[in-house]
Design an enzyme around this catalytic site. Structure first.
Site, PDB file in Angstrom:
ATOM      1  N   HIS A   1       0.824  -1.207   0.000  1.00 15.24           N
ATOM      2  CA  HIS A   1       0.000   0.000   0.000  1.00 15.24           C
ATOM      3  C   HIS A   1       0.857   1.256   0.000  1.00 15.24           C
ATOM      4  CE1 HIS A   1       0.770   0.868   4.285  1.00 15.24           C
ATOM      5  NE2 HIS A   1       0.565  -0.423   4.540  1.00 15.24           N
TER       6      HIS A   1
ATOM      7  N   CYS B   1       3.157  -4.871   6.663  1.00 12.89           N
ATOM      8  CA  CYS B   1       2.769  -4.516   5.305  1.00 12.89           C
ATOM      9  C   CYS B   1       3.958  -3.934   4.539  1.00 12.89           C
ATOM     10  CB  CYS B   1       1.622  -3.511   5.318  1.00 12.89           C
ATOM     11  SG  CYS B   1       0.030  -4.220   5.816  1.00 12.89           S
TER      12      CYS B   1
END
Length: 214
Positions: free
Chosen positions: A174, A190
Site C-alpha cells: 500500500h 505490510c
C-alpha cells in the site's frame, strides 16, 4: 494537468507553491503524482497551524536512489506480472517480459513483524479504508495511542492512495502518509510504497498475480 485538477479540487483551503525544503517531514502528505515536462510533479499537502493547503512541487523528496523507480534486468523465473519483495534489500520488483522488472523502493516490517512466503493479489482498492486489527489496537493502546476502529480512505489514511491485498491475510502492499519511511523497516508487516509508486504498481498488477516475499 487534468489529473492534477481532479485530485486537488475541493480538497483544501488554498493552492500555493510553498517550498517543501522548509517544511518538517511530518507536516507533508503526498497525494499522488503526475508527469510534467519529463519530470514528476508531486501533489502534496503542507500543514500551517490547523489549516492545510495543496501544493504542486517538483521537489517533494530528495533526489536519491532511495526513492527512485527503475527498469532493471531480472531473471528469477517468475512470470511477467508477478511481484517479488526482497525484505532485507527494501526492494519490490514487478516482473516485465524479456527478463526485466520495474524496481521500486519500499518500506517493510520492523523487527518482529517481518514475514516471508508466497501469496497472490486477492483485491485492489483505490484510497482504501483502514481497519486496524485488534492486536494492533491493543499494542498501540499500551503505548498511550488510541487507534480508530476504522478510518475511511483519504489523504490522511496511513494506507495511502492504493492498496493491493495479499490473499486472505491482513497484509497489503500500500501507499503511505510517511514517505520518509521508505527504505526502512518500520511497518507492522505490510509493504509500504510512495503513493506515486503504488499508483503505478496498481495500474500494472492484476488480481490473481503471484506475490513472493523473501
Amino acid at each position: 494537468m487534468r489529473r492534477a485538477i481532479i485530485l486537488a479540487t475541493g480538497l483544501l483551503f488554498a493552492v500555493s507553491m510553498w517550498p517543501l525544503q522548509n517544511a518538517r517531514a511530518q507536516d507533508v502528505v503526498i497525494y499522488g503524482a503526475m508527469d510534467v515536462d519529463g519530470g514528476t510533479a508531486i501533489i502534496t499537502r503542507k500543514k500551517r497551524g490547523k489549516k492545510y493547503a495543496a501544493a504542486f512541487t517538483m521537489r517533494s523528496l530528495p533526489k536519491s536512489d532511495r526513492y527512485s523507480k527503475q527498469i532493471v534486468p531480472f531473471d528469477r523465473g517468475l512470470p511477467p506480472g508477478s511481484i517479488l519483495v526482497q525484505t532485507a534489500q527494501r526492494k519490490l520488483y514487478f516482473v516485465l517480459p524479456n527478463h526485466q522488472a520495474v524496481l521500486y523502493p519500499v518500506g517493510v516490517g520492523k523487527e518482529g513483524f517481518q514475514w516471508s512466503g508466497r501469496n497472490h493479489i486477492s483485491r485492489k482498492s483505490e484510497w482504501p479504508g483502514w481497519t486496524p486489527p485488534p492486536e494492533m489496537i491493543r499494542r498501540e493502546a499500551k503505548k498511550g495511542r488510541t487507534l480508530p476502529a476504522h478510518m475511511v480512505g483519504g489523504t490522511d489514511n496511513p494506507l495511502g492512495a492504493r492498496a493491493l491485498y495479499l490473499g486472505n491475510t491482513s497484509y497489503r502492499i500500500h501507499g503511505t502518509t510517511a514517505p520518509w519511511s521508505i527504505g526502512t523497516a518500520s511497518s507492522s508487516g505490510c509493504i509500504r510504497m510512495l503513493n506515486e509508486h503504488v499508483i503505478d504498481l496498481y495500474n500494472r498488477a492484476r488480481i490473481g498475480a503471484v506475490v513472493v516475499v523473501e
